[in-house]
Every structure is written in C-alpha cells, then in structure tokens.
Design a protein around this motif. Structure first.
Motif, mmCIF file in Angstrom:
data_model
loop_
_atom_site.group_PDB
_atom_site.id
_atom_site.type_symbol
_atom_site.label_atom_id
_atom_site.label_comp_id
_atom_site.label_asym_id
_atom_site.label_seq_id
_atom_site.Cartn_x
_atom_site.Cartn_y
_atom_site.Cartn_z
ATOM 1 N N VAL A 21 4.607 14.743 -6.773
ATOM 2 C CA VAL A 21 3.153 14.778 -6.785
ATOM 3 C C VAL A 21 2.565 14.318 -5.443
ATOM 4 C CG1 VAL A 21 1.060 13.906 -7.908
ATOM 5 C CG2 VAL A 21 3.124 14.367 -9.266
ATOM 6 N N ASN A 22 1.969 15.249 -4.738
ATOM 7 C CA ASN A 22 1.271 15.000 -3.469
ATOM 8 C C ASN A 22 2.135 14.432 -2.350
ATOM 9 O OD1 ASN A 22 -1.320 15.888 -4.291
ATOM 10 N ND2 ASN A 22 -1.660 13.947 -5.354
ATOM 11 N N ASN B 90 6.767 18.259 -13.945
ATOM 12 C CA ASN B 90 6.840 17.302 -15.041
ATOM 13 C C ASN B 90 5.476 16.665 -15.316
ATOM 14 O OD1 ASN B 90 8.105 15.885 -17.034
ATOM 15 N ND2 ASN B 90 8.820 14.253 -15.670
ATOM 16 N N PHE B 91 4.794 16.343 -14.242
ATOM 17 C CA PHE B 91 3.458 15.755 -14.328
ATOM 18 C C PHE B 91 2.515 16.682 -15.088
ATOM 19 C CE2 PHE B 91 -0.538 15.302 -11.480
ATOM 20 C CZ PHE B 91 -1.143 14.398 -12.336
ATOM 21 N N ILE C 187 2.806 10.331 -5.462
ATOM 22 C CA ILE C 187 3.692 9.679 -6.430
ATOM 23 C C ILE C 187 5.123 10.173 -6.248
ATOM 24 C CG2 ILE C 187 4.012 9.041 -8.838
ATOM 25 C CD1 ILE C 187 1.151 9.795 -9.377
ATOM 26 N N PRO C 188 5.885 9.485 -5.401
ATOM 27 C CA PRO C 188 7.249 9.910 -5.136
ATOM 28 C C PRO C 188 8.084 9.868 -6.422
ATOM 29 C CG PRO C 188 6.593 8.109 -3.680
ATOM 30 C CD PRO C 188 5.515 8.259 -4.684
ATOM 31 N N GLY C 189 8.983 10.819 -6.542
ATOM 32 C CA GLY C 189 9.916 10.799 -7.672
ATOM 33 C C GLY C 189 9.378 11.432 -8.943
ATOM 34 N N VAL C 190 8.056 11.689 -9.000
ATOM 35 C CA VAL C 190 7.501 12.374 -10.174
ATOM 36 C C VAL C 190 7.183 13.807 -9.758
ATOM 37 C CG1 VAL C 190 5.597 12.451 -11.833
ATOM 38 C CG2 VAL C 190 6.526 10.244 -11.098
ATOM 39 N N THR D 192 3.488 17.299 -18.813
ATOM 40 C CA THR D 192 3.094 16.173 -19.656
ATOM 41 C C THR D 192 1.589 16.199 -19.907
ATOM 42 O OG1 THR D 192 4.844 14.925 -18.569
ATOM 43 C CG2 THR D 192 3.333 13.675 -19.939
ATOM 44 N N ALA D 193 0.824 16.413 -18.832
ATOM 45 C CA ALA D 193 -0.636 16.391 -18.960
ATOM 46 C C ALA D 193 -1.119 17.517 -19.881
ATOM 47 C CB ALA D 193 -1.278 16.502 -17.579
ATOM 48 N N GLU E 267 -0.250 16.838 -23.465
ATOM 49 C CA GLU E 267 -1.101 15.781 -24.036
ATOM 50 C C GLU E 267 -2.450 16.362 -24.452
ATOM 51 O OE1 GLU E 267 -0.822 12.408 -24.610
ATOM 52 O OE2 GLU E 267 1.315 12.404 -24.117
ATOM 53 N N HIS E 268 -2.982 17.206 -23.593
ATOM 54 C CA HIS E 268 -4.262 17.852 -23.910
ATOM 55 C C HIS E 268 -4.129 18.724 -25.156
ATOM 56 C CE1 HIS E 268 -7.079 17.219 -20.367
ATOM 57 N NE2 HIS E 268 -6.019 16.509 -20.051
ATOM 58 N N GLN F 217 -4.756 21.410 -10.374
ATOM 59 C CA GLN F 217 -4.692 20.602 -11.601
ATOM 60 C C GLN F 217 -5.908 20.869 -12.480
ATOM 61 O OE1 GLN F 217 -3.798 16.395 -10.713
ATOM 62 N NE2 GLN F 217 -2.853 17.125 -8.849
ATOM 63 N N LEU G 177 -6.048 22.201 -16.394
ATOM 64 C CA LEU G 177 -6.621 21.392 -17.482
ATOM 65 C C LEU G 177 -7.958 21.936 -18.003
ATOM 66 C CD1 LEU G 177 -5.684 17.862 -16.080
ATOM 67 C CD2 LEU G 177 -4.490 19.174 -17.824
#
Ligand code: ATP
Ligand code: MG
Lengths: 452, 254
Positions: free
Chosen positions: B142-143, B97-98, B90-93, B101-102, B105-106, B158, B162
């Motif tokens: 991301v990746n 930040n990913f 996921i370019p640009g993310v 956020t995750a 949210e959890h 990840q 989590l």
C-alpha cells in the motif's frame, strides 16, 4: 549451588562423569577436540549478564535447573520421531529428523539425494566423510567467547551432516526437524555441519519443535561452509513451548562471490537465544541475516548477530523484527566488524520492534567496528507502537480496528518473510505468522503428533 | 445528507475548528478552499473519524444519524470516503489484500457474500482502467514507494472500489501533472452518481474546471468565512486570500 561459578562447575562435573560414555559412542576425531573445549568452557563459564553479548538475557532459570537426562534418547523417543510428519502441506522437501539431538534411525544413517547430495547423522559422517569433517569441523568458531559454544564442542555427539557437491542445484529444500520430546526434563546438545561446495544452490529449513510439556534446554551448533559462488539459504523456524529454552549458534563461513542468508523465525518459545555468525571470507561475498520473532506472556527472545567483513567488496544486510505482547522481552545485538583491508564494504543493519503493551520491553544495540575507509554502512533501530496513521488509514476504508491491527502486524512481519525464496514455505510462514498473531497458534499446532 | 452545525474541534488542546456549519445535500459538490493551516484537513479528519481530533462542540448528522458516534470503519461502510492529502505508506500489506478486505467488509455490512477471488480481480481490473492506474501498482504494498502523483491516483482507485455516497477529497489534485489531473477529475466525474456528493478541498481553481462545484466555501482560521458560487474560486485565484482575511479581521474588530 546456583552462583555462576558453581553452576558452571556443575556442567564441568557432568562432563567429567560422562565423558567416557560420550567418547565411546563418538568418532575419535570429535573426541580429539573435547578436552581443549572443556578447558575453554571452564575459563569462560556459562554466560551471565556480565558478558557483553548476553547483557539482556538471563539464562538462570534454564541453567540452574537439574535435568534428568543429558545424553541419550530412549528407543521410544525414536519411534515418535519416525511417526512425525510436518504438515507444511505444500512443502515438498527432503526431510530429516533429529530427536533430542540425535539422529534417530538405526539403518540409513546416511541418505543420498539427487545430484549426489548426502544427508544423515553427523556421527556417522565422521567415518564416511572424514575428509570433509577434518576440513570443516570446528573450523569456523575461531576463539569464540561464548562458553556455551565450547560446552557443545566438549559434549555434543550427534547432529545432522549435509554435503552438497560442487555445482549441484537442489530445487527442493532440505528440511531438518529438531524434535525435543521426553517425559523427563532434558538438556540436549547437538552439532551439525553443512558443506555447500562451489557453485551449488540449496535451501535448508530447520524446524525447532518441542512435543511434550517438560522443561527442556537445547544448546545446538550449526557450522556452515558456503563455497565460492554458491547460493545458500537457511531458514530456522522455532515453535517451542513456554517451558523450553533454546540456544542456537550458527557459524556461516563464505567464500568468494557466494551468497548466503540466514532467517530466524521465532513463533513461540520460552527463552530463545540465536547467535548467528557470518564470516565473509572472500571478495564479493554477500550475506543476509534476517530474523522475526513474535513473543508474548513471559517469553524472551534474543538475537545476536556478528558479521565479519574480512575481505574487500562484500555486502551484508541485517534485518531483524520483533513483535512483543504482554510482558515479553527481547534483545537484538547486531555487530558489524569491517577489517582494515575490507575496502568497498557495504553493510546495512535494521532492527524494528513493535511493543503492544507498556510492559513489553525490547533492548536493541548496534555495534559497529570499522577499520577500512571505503565503507558504506548504515544502521537503524526502532522500538515503538503500531503506527496510528496507518491504523486510521485502514479503518477509514471500512476495516475494523482489530483486523486493521492484525494487518499492520502481519505487514510488519511479512517484510522478513518475503525474503524466503521457496514459495510454498513463504506462504506457509505467512499463514503461521497470521495464526500466531491471531492467538491461534499454540505449541505444536502444526504437528501430526499430538501431545500434552 | 450531511449537516454540520457549529462544529468546534481541537488537537492536543489547541482549538483548530472554531464553529463550522455546513450542509451538503444529495448530489451536490462543495469545494472548500482556504489558506494553509486554516483547518481544511482537520475538518476532513473529523468527518472521517480521526481520534486525534477532539470535537468540543457542535454536531454532525449524516443521513439523520449522529456521525460523531460512529467509529471510522462504520463511517466508511456508511458511504463516507476520505481521499487523504498525504496517503500513508504501509509496507508489507499488499494493495490486493487491503482492497479485498475493505471491499468484503463493505459487502458484509450490506448483507452480501464476499466476492470470489476471480470476481474480485475482475473488479480490480475494471476500476484500475477507470482511473488509468498502472497495473503494477496494485501488486505492491500500500503506497510504498509510490510517487506523489501515484499515491493520489491510488486514492481515487480506492474510491472507485468502495463507491462512496460522500467523497471527501483532500487536495487530491496537488502534486498531479496536467494529464494526471485530468484523469483523476474524469475518474471522480465518472464515479459521481446523481445522488452522491463530494466535498473537494483544493488550492487551485484548475481542478474546479473539471469538477464543477455547486458551492465554494472559504475556510479561514477554523471558520467558514465566505460561501458563494463557483465564480468565487476564480476570484480567489486572481486575488489571493488577503482581501478575505482583511474583511474577516475588520469584522472581528468591529
Ligand atoms: N497532529 C497535529 N498536532 C498539532 N497540530 C496540528 C496537527 N494537525 C494539524 N495541526 C494544526 O492544525 C491547524 C490546521 O491544520 P490543517 O492540516 O487542518 O490545515 P489545512 O487547512 O489542511 O492546511 P493545508 O492547506 O496546508 O493542507 C494547523 O495549524 C496545524 O498545524
Ligand atoms: Mg490540508
């Protein structure tokens, strides 16, 4: 009166009626170009869809309109301009405001910055920097086939002039704020020139802003000279209302081993057309042409790019991205022209677009003309939806679909934003893009002057 | 914990899962093996909530709740984690930040306050060490541009962030060198709590030397055709799948 030729004639008549008034206030040197320019305009007219480079852009609603005022802002407009503060809070910049195409301060029409840099009114510069003006003014337009370029030369009388002497490195960016505000519908044209001499290094930010809800049309030209080994960046941030039409022409002439980049970030605007011309005019020059737009409702954003590889061993890189919502439309037309002797050319072009609805539409067209043999060239364009696999990946980590979509769009946009060198501006742009994607950015959301 | 009953699913009208039943109890590790294209990843996708796969029959109950009714994000917050066979770029993310956020949210789901920036970075650091992932990877998108092995390690990272109750690892071992395999397996073992479970999809017995399964299933043509103890993995390694295929085909004929 609105068939194409009559329409063009109306602008010609406007010229005839006002040329005396325009000339009286302008420098004789600028005036010396007006007649030839209006002749050229008469030949070419206002572009229609028949012009190859305007194929996807309909200028009718803006050029068929009768504007109340075409030339001179009023004193109260000037007052508004002086009150204006940009709230790019962390952005420490040398600011300069243009109001309806004019440099609005009465005194200090030219200002000196550290390192001997001068910024100020174009009209004023014609006297004070006559040598520079004669050397560069109207020199990089070279038989342009867009009638609007010549209309500007024929009628524009002010704009911003920036002179960066040899070897000067400016760590703070220079910010030009183009404001349009009036209680009447207005058409304005301005003309700017930036000269960045040998070995200099500067970043210029141009903010295009409308401050009142009237119908506006702007037709502006910026000519830029980037000297040998200089490093120059220009970032244009457009945030105008749906009733505003914005046409910009940027001509960038680069000397040997120079680096220059242009980044057009269109956050909001009714009709936007940005033409960016890069002339790689010396061995080893490198340019980047970037753009990002976010469009919704009935907005239309068109980026036209022309990269001229006139000398060997030059590199160019185009990256343009668009996100289109509702029934917004967009166009990208990227031309790469490699001259016969321009061996060792490297030229890349990428155009990626995301359509968020079925009604949004994007036209994209690469145009490659290569006359040298030793050329590395690639281009690619995509028009599609958000990537489902990526969306699922984010969701599978606990991120809600809405948020995941936002993250993907933001990431998509960030690939353009991340090229901005000035960190404060980069962060600010990221924020504005995020606000815009969330639907929070209405026009002027980041202005001190609240209007409408 | 997880009860799958007679699960049938299709992709674009093509039947892929043809009646799968499986129960995973708290604390158990299940290995799923089987030839290419037999439906292992499809099963994982159904459990994680991929819309592309349509469930046509059967049920999946997770801690007494109907899993199939939950959107993917809710499954994640309920403790299901899928380690992707092919992690997405996921370019640009940014990774930071990913994950921020995750994780938040959890936390919100559990009624906790979001982590402060410094606490979050501290957590990132600890988990990075746990899976021995290169520090710099977390500063990238991301990746994006990660090597095959780095992507797999990133999945385990990840997972560490989590802390799932049920981890589904889809060929997390493929593409890893011997050292990376050991690191990943160690990571999984370290993250394993007595009451958490895992479904490990793999082609190689090698991984199961490190992560010791309670049960091994063989999935073939959308069905579980054999279930046995960990010795089954060894047998498959030696003999391949032909003998199982023959057994199944014979049964089908009869
Ligand atoms: N998006 C899709 N569209 C169409 N068919 C698909 C799609 N995804 C999977 N399939 C098909 O479903 C079947 C099962 O695929 P799946 O990925 O679940 O197999 P697998 O057991 O994980 O295989 P492998 O060991 O190669 O990873 C295959 O025949 C595959 O071609
Ligand atoms: Mg698979």
């Amino acid at each position: 009166m609105n068939n194409p030729s009559e329409r063009s004639e109306r602008y010609y008549n406007l010229y005839k009626e006002n040329i005396k008034r325009i000339s009286e206030r302008s420098s004789p040197y600028f005036n010396s170009f007006r007649e030839a320019a209006i002749d050229e305009f008469n030949k070419l007219g206002i572009p229609t869809k028949k012009n190859e480079s305007y194929r996807y852009t309909n200028l009718d609603t803006f050029f068929n309109h009768e504007y109340k005022s075409y030339f001179m802002p009023s004193a109260s407009d000037f007052k508004k301009a002086e009150e204006f503060r940009c709230d790019v809070t962390d952005l420490d910049a040398h600011g300069i405001v243009l109001m309806n195409g004019f440099y609005p301060t009465i005194k200090d029409k030219m200002r000196k910055l550290p390192g001997g840099i001068w910024i100020g009114s174009m009209n004023e510069a014609a006297d004070k920097f006559g040598d520079q003006i004669r050397k560069h003014y109207n020199k990089y337009i070279n038989g342009n086939s867009d009638g609007l370029v010549h209309l500007n030369t024929a009628m524009a009388s002010d704009g911003v002039f920036i002179y960066i002497p040899e070897g000067v490195v400016l760590t703070k960016p220079i910010q030009i704020i183009n404001l349009v505000q009036s209680d009447e519908d207005i058409f304005n044209q301005h003309r700017s020139l930036i000269v960045a001499e040998k070995n200099s290094d500067v970043t210029v930010i141009v903010c295009d802003h409308t401050l009142s809800p009237n119908k506006f049309l702007t037709n502006g030209i910026t000519e830029i000279y980037v000297g040998e080994n200089a490093h120059f960046e220009i970032i244009r941030v457009q945030n105008e209302h749906n009733n505003a039409g914005k046409i910009t022409h940027t001509f960038m002439h680069q000397e040997r081993n120079s680096y220059a980049s242009s980044n057009n970030i269109t956050l909001h605007g009714g009709l936007v057309r940005n033409s960016t011309y890069h002339f790689l005019g010396g061995e080893g020059a490198e340019c980047k042409s970037l753009g990002l737009f976010l469009a919704d409702k009935w907005q239309h954003v068109d980026n036209f790019v022309n990269v001229d590889h006139a000398f060997p061993k030059c590199t160019s890189n185009q990256l343009f991205k668009g996100v289109l919502d509702d029934m917004a439309t967009g166009a990208f037309n990227g031309r790469i022209y490699v001259h016969k002797d321009a061996q060792g050319t490297v030229a890349y072009q990428k155009n990626n677009n995301i359509l968020l609805t079925d009604d949004a539409k994007m036209d994209t067209k690469p145009q490659l003309e290569i006359y040298a043999d030793d050329v590395k060239c690639s281009h690619g364009a995509t028009v599609g939806q958000l990537n489902d696999d990526a969306l699922f990946y984010l969701q599978s980590r606990g991120i809600e679909k809405r948020e995941a979509r936002l993250m993907l769009m933001f990431g998509f946009a960030h690939e353009v934003i991340q090229n901005i060198k000035v960190e404060a501006l980069r962060d600010r742009m990221d924020k504005l893009v995020m606000q815009r994607l969330k639907g929070e950015l209405s026009r002027c959301a980041f202005c001190m002057v609240k209007c409408g | 914990m997880l009860i799958i009953k007679n699960l049938k699913a299709e992709i674009n009208g093509k039947a892929i899962l043809k009646g799968i039943s499986l129960e995973v109890k708290a604390g158990e590790i299940h290995a799923i093996m089987g030839p290419n294209g037999s439906g292992k990843s499809t099963l994982a996708a159904v459990l994680a909530g991929r819309e592309l796969v349509t469930v046509t029959e059967g049920s999946v109950t997770y801690f007494g709740k109907n899993l199939l009714e939950m959107p993917p994000e809710e499954r994640s917050k309920e403790g299901i984690f899928l380690g992707f066979q092919y992690p997405i770029e996921i370019p640009g993310v940014s990774m930071v930040n990913f994950m921020k956020t995750a994780v938040n949210e959890h936390r919100k789901y559990k009624g906790l306050e979001p982590l402060s920036a410094s606490d979050f970075l501290k957590m990132m650091r600890e988990k990075k060490e746990l899976v021995e992932i290169d520090s710099k990877l977390a500063n990238r998108s991301v990746n994006e541009g990660f090597s095959g092995g780095e992507k797999k390690k990133n999945e385990i990272f990840q997972m560490a962030m989590l802390e799932p109750r049920l981890a589904i690892l889809d060929e997390t071992d493929s593409g890893l060198d011997i050292d990376a395999l050991r690191i990943v397996a160690n990571g999984v073992n370290k993250l394993k709590r007595p009451d958490s479970s895992a479904i490990v999809i793999t082609h190689y017995q090698r991984l199961l030397d490190f992560i010791i399964p309670d049960v091994v299933h063989v999935l073939y043509d959308g069905r579980i055709v054999k279930t046995a103890g960990k010795e089954l993995a060894l047998e498959l390694e030696e003999k391949g799948y032909d003998w199982i295929k023959k057994e199944v085909d014979k049964k089908d004929l009869a």
